[in-house]
Design a protein around this motif. Sequence first.
Motif: not given
Length: 540
Positions: A57, A98, A518-519
């Motif tokens: 990440y 992402g 998060q990603p």
Amino acid sequence: MLDSIPILSLIAFSPLLGVLVLLFIRGDRGNLIKTIAIATTLIPLLLAAWLYVDYNYQGDPLQYKEQLNWIQVPLNHEGIQQLTSYYFEFKYSMAVDGLSLPLVFLTAFVSSMAALASVYIKKRWKTFYILFLLLETGMFGVFMAQDLFLFFVFFEITLVPMFFLIGIWGYINREQAANRFLLYNGLGSAIMLVAFLILVATAGFSQVQSQTEAIVYYSGDIHTIAHNLLQDAQAYVNQEGSPFYLSGAMKTTIFMLLLVAFGIKLPIFPFHTWMLKVHTEAPPSVVMIHSGILLKMGAYGLIRFGILLFPGEAKHWAWMLALLGVINIVYGAILAIVQKEFKLVLAYSSISHMGIVLLGLAAFNISGLQGAIFQLISHGLISALMFLLVGSIYERTASTDLVSLGGLAAKIPFISGILLVAGMASLGLPGLSGFISEFLAFLGLFETHKVYTIVGTLGIILAAVYVLRGVLNITFGPMPERLKLQGLRDARLIEAVPMIALVAFILLLGVFPSVLSQPLQQTIGSFDQLIQSVAGKIGG
């Protein structure tokens, strides 16, 4: 850790291993065929989960790159200096960021759940599962491809198996539904190909200078095209010349071509009628794939190629995206309310929920983009669960007509309870995945288009009406006499497992949205910088 192995190719082509094995199995060995097919879908699911956990990440958003110069075709340009060589280059280029990473996992997860739900298929099991696994390979490739033509190849691969899955294993009007599916999606593919060819011919070139000559490559490499278009935009802003300058009219034309091509797939009103036929005539396990994943390919393509390659044009036409989104939401919701067939309620519900994706994209800010992508994942899970339940109910009652059903909670409480959870998620109950996606999309749009936001929120109210009407008609009220005489059995283990798994992920995203955000965060941040920097200069 995974950079040392071709993890993306393993995910994309592992279903073909099952195809190879099935070719050597006799067609009458149904249980063995189903076991092999279901086990095969678990391989990319495990690999996709590993990929999701291993994703960095903090690093480059684009990871696990695989690239191979697959085909090179020399181009003969008479009258051009011989010191320059021209080639058309077809690259096998795969990567995830992402945006595509959650969609790859969604594809693997829903495909496994749909394979379990396919136990209801009663004929030609071998052919069904071979086509099913071919379809899965095509879907993986769409979300991983980093070359326009590779994307197009995988996109087309999904059309052929889906056509036969609808036309052979569907209901009474299955052939009409399959033909309409192929006609509309084939038209969308043709429009997309035209847009891709223009992009390759204008912005798809790169140059390498050797000691003796200059070599110019024309390819569909997405990042080369994005770089050239960005340089072109900057040259336009600075009033400088550009060797690959595209006029504003041409950029708008390409953007509109992409909007129509992927809008058919999404679908956007008025290109939605084919989808209604598919949702009502295809077998439930196939609709799980169609509604849960294939519709998301339209939104993914619109984001990846329409908005990120042409942010200026997209921002200029954001009002139209918002208007189309509102039309989808309200139109789909109103028609869902008046339907008597539960599959049509869900079909119009999908149209309405895809409108929320358009609203999030039209916001042109981080909240809106996150909401749009959250909605893709959330709706993929919820719609897959809904059609899994549709299959289970139809298998027991031979009907999904709301007038012919009622009181099922007394006979099949587990299925009825899961249906209630799915309905609550669909109408956006807090704590479930549907809430966070709708909240972010409307929050982002409110910053830029307040009127559209206010009108669009009517869809949330209408969603409560059609969802509760459908769920309550099925589970409560008087039970029809014909059902009282039947010994209805609740969910079997092979049905309960995918139901519980889908509910678990719907709850997970609702309670811990950071699992998905998060990603997304890093990629969305880079997208937003590009959109704001370029669109702010030339889009207004």
